[in-house]
Design an enzyme around this catalytic site. Structure first.
Site, PDB file in Angstrom:
ATOM      1  CE1 TYR A 103       2.745  -0.961   2.905  1.00 33.21           C
ATOM      2  CE2 TYR A 103       3.818  -3.043   2.393  1.00 33.21           C
ATOM      3  CZ  TYR A 103       2.683  -2.334   2.738  1.00 33.21           C
ATOM      4  OH  TYR A 103       1.498  -2.996   2.930  1.00 33.21           O
ATOM      5  CE  LYS A 105       1.511  -2.120   6.184  1.00 35.57           C
ATOM      6  NZ  LYS A 105       0.214  -2.030   6.889  1.00 35.57           N
TER       7      LYS A 105
HETATM    8  P1  NAD Z   1      -7.093  -0.476   0.136  1.00 31.56           P
HETATM    9  O1  NAD Z   1      -6.460   0.660  -0.558  1.00 31.56           O
HETATM   10  O2  NAD Z   1      -8.166  -1.252  -0.555  1.00 31.56           O
HETATM   11  O3  NAD Z   1      -7.677  -0.008   1.547  1.00 31.56           O
HETATM   12  C1  NAD Z   1      -6.971   0.828   2.417  1.00 31.56           C
HETATM   13  C2  NAD Z   1      -7.990   1.665   3.184  1.00 31.56           C
HETATM   14  O4  NAD Z   1      -7.269   2.410   4.178  1.00 31.56           O
HETATM   15  C3  NAD Z   1      -8.712   2.683   2.297  1.00 31.56           C
HETATM   16  O5  NAD Z   1     -10.104   2.623   2.523  1.00 31.56           O
HETATM   17  C4  NAD Z   1      -8.137   4.018   2.735  1.00 31.56           C
HETATM   18  O6  NAD Z   1      -9.053   5.096   2.609  1.00 31.56           O
HETATM   19  C5  NAD Z   1      -7.799   3.725   4.188  1.00 31.56           C
HETATM   20  N1  NAD Z   1      -6.780   4.652   4.715  1.00 31.56           N
HETATM   21  C6  NAD Z   1      -5.610   5.000   4.138  1.00 31.56           C
HETATM   22  N2  NAD Z   1      -4.964   5.906   4.898  1.00 31.56           N
HETATM   23  C7  NAD Z   1      -5.751   6.123   5.988  1.00 31.56           C
HETATM   24  C8  NAD Z   1      -5.641   6.951   7.139  1.00 31.56           C
HETATM   25  N3  NAD Z   1      -4.604   7.769   7.299  1.00 31.56           N
HETATM   26  N4  NAD Z   1      -6.619   6.911   8.058  1.00 31.56           N
HETATM   27  C9  NAD Z   1      -7.700   6.108   7.888  1.00 31.56           C
HETATM   28  N5  NAD Z   1      -7.864   5.314   6.816  1.00 31.56           N
HETATM   29  C10 NAD Z   1      -6.910   5.322   5.875  1.00 31.56           C
HETATM   30  O7  NAD Z   1      -5.888  -1.424   0.535  1.00 31.56           O
HETATM   31  P2  NAD Z   1      -5.768  -2.869   1.204  1.00 31.56           P
HETATM   32  O8  NAD Z   1      -4.880  -3.627   0.312  1.00 31.56           O
HETATM   33  O9  NAD Z   1      -7.065  -3.438   1.637  1.00 31.56           O
HETATM   34  O10 NAD Z   1      -4.892  -2.470   2.487  1.00 31.56           O
HETATM   35  C11 NAD Z   1      -5.223  -2.827   3.820  1.00 31.56           C
HETATM   36  C12 NAD Z   1      -3.951  -3.051   4.599  1.00 31.56           C
HETATM   37  O11 NAD Z   1      -3.238  -4.162   4.052  1.00 31.56           O
HETATM   38  C13 NAD Z   1      -2.958  -1.900   4.578  1.00 31.56           C
HETATM   39  O12 NAD Z   1      -2.397  -1.733   5.860  1.00 31.56           O
HETATM   40  C14 NAD Z   1      -1.888  -2.366   3.596  1.00 31.56           C
HETATM   41  O13 NAD Z   1      -0.650  -1.744   3.828  1.00 31.56           O
HETATM   42  C15 NAD Z   1      -1.873  -3.838   3.869  1.00 31.56           C
HETATM   43  N6  NAD Z   1      -1.337  -4.726   2.840  1.00 31.56           N
HETATM   44  C16 NAD Z   1      -1.815  -4.727   1.563  1.00 31.56           C
HETATM   45  C17 NAD Z   1      -1.341  -5.659   0.652  1.00 31.56           C
HETATM   46  C18 NAD Z   1      -1.900  -5.780  -0.741  1.00 31.56           C
HETATM   47  O14 NAD Z   1      -1.310  -6.503  -1.564  1.00 31.56           O
HETATM   48  N7  NAD Z   1      -3.018  -5.182  -1.071  1.00 31.56           N
HETATM   49  C19 NAD Z   1      -0.349  -6.569   1.026  1.00 31.56           C
HETATM   50  C20 NAD Z   1       0.142  -6.522   2.335  1.00 31.56           C
HETATM   51  C21 NAD Z   1      -0.379  -5.611   3.235  1.00 31.56           C
END
Ligand code: NAD
Length: 256
Positions: free
Chosen positions: A155, A159
């Site tokens: 991951y 990223k």
């Molecule tokens: P989440 O699971 O609530 O939302 C992720 C969304 O992305 C979902 O609606 C999912 O259907 C969609 N998705 C996944 N794969 C996809 C694809 N191949 N094509 C189109 N859509 C797709 O998660 P979140 O936490 O809101 O994540 C948003 C971003 O933040 C991501 O890039 C994640 O890696 C990043 N992130 C999350 C965290 C955390 O703690 N939640 C921390 C750092 C970064």
């Protein structure tokens, strides 16, 4: 006047978590928001939520690992609006955690987190250039893209690539398009527990809370709305002299 009045925004992963919160925030500031997500039902639900609140939104099904599917979204946006002002390439996956990932698991993580972000941005450039406004591309990386992650080297690698993608595109696309990266810390979305349930879900909350207390100066997980505020700012003219930035929104995690 609302600060994103007359702007057209496309948000990948806009159906849940921070993408959903950002869609609501941008629509609340007058943007027409196109929500692209793998989960069409949830994307439609968010679009309906925006419309109910008096905003304008459109839901499109997209898998960001599929270039043709991304292009179909931009074709629809081109036909409807003729331009694009904001692209928030936010879709991501926690992918496989640990140190024994398979080649297949590796390929999926990189395809969604890095390659998907790359092509969501690259394929948007003609529509961003068609607008009279300075465009704004925003990527979601992670604090795991700035410092190593013991939970998931894979991951972190995917990223970390997004951070350099954002900085490099900022140089390549200036001055017509600004490009910035948000690096969230632990945010309270459906994804967060997935990082911590690799071997077992037992004691999940206790393990997460112990980590938050020890490693996050502000002592808590963030809310999706707190990421949305950063996205809103970077999308708006308030950030008109900001490009090439990787902004941690992380309760102080990477300050140490
Ligand atoms: P989440 O699971 O609530 O939302 C992720 C969304 O992305 C979902 O609606 C999912 O259907 C969609 N998705 C996944 N794969 C996809 C694809 N191949 N094509 C189109 N859509 C797709 O998660 P979140 O936490 O809101 O994540 C948003 C971003 O933040 C991501 O890039 C994640 O890696 C990043 N992130 C999350 C965290 C955390 O703690 N939640 C921390 C750092 C970064």
């Amino acid at each position: 006047m609302a600060e994103l009045q007359d702007r057209i925004a496309f948000i990948t992963g806009g159906a849940s978590g921070m993408g959903r919160a950002s869609a609501l925030a941008m629509a609340g500031e007058g943007a027409t928001v196109v929500i692209g997500d793998l989960d069409e039902g949830q994307a439609k639900a968010v679009a309906a939520e925006i419309e109910t609140a008096g905003g304008t939104a459109l839901a499109l099904q997209v898998d960001v690992t599929d270039d043709a599917a991304i292009q179909r979204c931009y074709d629809v946006i081109g036909e409807r609006y003729g331009r694009l002002d904001i692209v928030y390439a936010n879709a991501g996956t926690p992918g496989a955690t640990g140190n024994n990932v398979t080649r297949e698991q590796y390929d999926i993580s990189v395809a969604v987190n890095l390659t998907g972000a790359y092509f969501a941005a690259q394929q948007a450039i003609p529509l961003l250039q068609a607008s009279a406004n300075v465009g704004s591309i925003i990527f979601t990386s992670s604090t795991a893209g700035l410092v190593g992650s013991h939970l998931s080297p894979l991951y972190s690698a995917s990223k970390g690539g997004v951070v350099m993608l954002g900085k490099s595109l900022a140089l390549a696309l200036a001055p017509k398009i600004r490009v910035n990266v948000i690096c969230p810390g632990p945010i309270d979305t459906p994804m967060l527990p997935k990082f911590w349930s690799r071997e077992t879900t037992e004691g999940l909350d206790d393990r997460m809370n112990a980590w938050l207390a020890k490693d996050i100066p502000l002592g808590r997980r963030g809310r999706p709305e707190e990421i949305a505020q950063a996205a809103l700012f970077l999308a708006s003219d308030r950030a008109s002299f900001i490009t090439g930035v990787a902004l941690p929104v992380d309760g102080g995690f990477v300050a140490k």
